[in-house]
Design a protein around this motif. Structure first.
Motif, mmCIF file in Angstrom:
data_model
loop_
_atom_site.group_PDB
_atom_site.id
_atom_site.type_symbol
_atom_site.label_atom_id
_atom_site.label_comp_id
_atom_site.label_asym_id
_atom_site.label_seq_id
_atom_site.Cartn_x
_atom_site.Cartn_y
_atom_site.Cartn_z
ATOM 1 N N THR A 1 0.832 -1.204 0.000
ATOM 2 C CA THR A 1 0.000 0.000 0.000
ATOM 3 C C THR A 1 0.865 1.252 0.000
ATOM 4 N N PHE B 1 -5.015 -0.041 -6.016
ATOM 5 C CA PHE B 1 -6.230 -0.860 -5.853
ATOM 6 C C PHE B 1 -7.162 -0.787 -7.071
ATOM 7 N N LEU C 1 -7.591 -2.816 -9.742
ATOM 8 C CA LEU C 1 -8.348 -4.040 -10.042
ATOM 9 C C LEU C 1 -9.378 -4.333 -8.963
ATOM 10 N N LEU C 2 -9.029 -4.094 -7.731
ATOM 11 C CA LEU C 2 -9.940 -4.358 -6.624
ATOM 12 C C LEU C 2 -11.197 -3.510 -6.733
ATOM 13 N N ILE C 3 -11.042 -2.278 -7.181
ATOM 14 C CA ILE C 3 -12.174 -1.355 -7.263
ATOM 15 C C ILE C 3 -12.922 -1.465 -8.585
ATOM 16 N N PRO D 1 -12.931 -6.273 -10.226
ATOM 17 C CA PRO D 1 -12.814 -7.339 -9.217
ATOM 18 C C PRO D 1 -12.865 -8.736 -9.821
ATOM 19 N N LEU E 1 -9.393 -9.540 -10.910
ATOM 20 C CA LEU E 1 -8.582 -9.804 -9.729
ATOM 21 C C LEU E 1 -8.866 -11.197 -9.181
ATOM 22 N N ALA E 2 -10.140 -11.593 -9.185
ATOM 23 C CA ALA E 2 -10.494 -12.938 -8.720
ATOM 24 C C ALA E 2 -9.852 -14.001 -9.602
ATOM 25 N N TRP F 1 -6.218 -14.155 -8.667
ATOM 26 C CA TRP F 1 -6.031 -14.795 -7.363
ATOM 27 C C TRP F 1 -6.127 -16.311 -7.446
ATOM 28 N N ASN G 1 -0.571 -12.218 -4.854
ATOM 29 C CA ASN G 1 -1.967 -11.796 -4.891
ATOM 30 C C ASN G 1 -2.157 -10.425 -4.242
ATOM 31 N N ILE G 2 -1.402 -10.141 -3.187
ATOM 32 C CA ILE G 2 -1.475 -8.811 -2.571
ATOM 33 C C ILE G 2 -0.890 -7.763 -3.505
ATOM 34 N N ALA H 1 -3.566 -6.983 -5.973
ATOM 35 C CA ALA H 1 -4.689 -6.301 -5.351
ATOM 36 C C ALA H 1 -4.349 -4.844 -5.038
#
Length: 223
Positions: A91, A103, A105-107, A110, A113-114, A117, A203-204, A207
């Protein structure tokens, strides 16, 4: 046979290992980074992985069953602490270097990102750990330096294998990761513990948004 002949005969396997080590861990990553266009990198890496698996399979004394060893040495407390620390570091790093990608892909994606992962642990972390831990330490143990120096060399080789991204962030992160994954494999005695930590780290990274530095489409060579 003369004493010199015996020494020559004994030196042949070591010389072969040294040449093999140099070709596999130094020459191949360098050629991929310098000569291959970005869209050829992953096919080349898959071929690189396949060759490494063949070499590992043909390593005297190696058994695939030994990869199952060390389950009882896992520490879930270490896993939790590593996950929290990795999330914090990523971060801070993404905010400092590419805040626009933080972030993303997370936002915004997703579902992608899945997919990452699920795929990263099997298609990236697992094969990389096979090459840079069992293959490195089992096949080439006779030509490696002793003690901690072997782990530092392992981390340096692991970082060098990511030269194709031409990024100091990738170089530093993979060197640090190499030290950690080597510790998990050697000190905890568990190949899959190293895979687990590698998978969590990767993966982090994606993310948090640092995956932008690990994407071949963004590669810009300095020449």
């Amino acid at each position: 046979m003369s004493e010199q002949g015996e020494l020559t005969r004994a030196a042949v396997p070591e010389m072969r290992l040294r040449l093999e080590f140099g070709a596999f861990f130094i020459a191949a990553p360098l050629l991929i980074a310098v000569l291959f266009p970005p869209n050829w990198m992953f096919p080349a890496l898959f071929a690189f992985t396949g060759l490494g698996i063949i070499l590992l399979h043909n390593t005297p004394g190696f058994s695939w069953a030994e990869l199952r060893y060390g389950w009882r040495n896992w520490s879930w407390r270490e896993v939790v602490l590593f996950t929290v620390a990795m999330a914090a570091v990523c971060t801070v790093l993404v905010k400092a270097t590419r805040p626009d990608a933080a972030f993303f892909l997370l936002i915004h994606r997703p579902e992608m990102l899945a997919f990452i992962w699920v795929g990263y642990p099997l298609l990236s972390a697992l094969p990389q750990e096979l090459l840079f831990r069992p293959l490195f330490y089992r096949r080439y143990h006779g030509i490696l330096p002793t003690g901690r120096a072997a782990d530092v060399l392992n981390a340096a080789i692991f970082s060098f294998a990511h030269l194709m991204y031409w990024s100091w962030i990738v170089a530093v992160m993979t060197f640090a990761g190499g030290l950690l994954f080597s510790w998990a494999y050697r000190k905890r005695g568990s190949f899959f513990y190293a895979v687990l930590l590698h998978a969590i780290a990767g993966n982090i990274i994606f993310a948090a948004g640092l995956g932008i530095f690990f994407y071949s489409g963004n590669v810009q060579r300095p020449f």
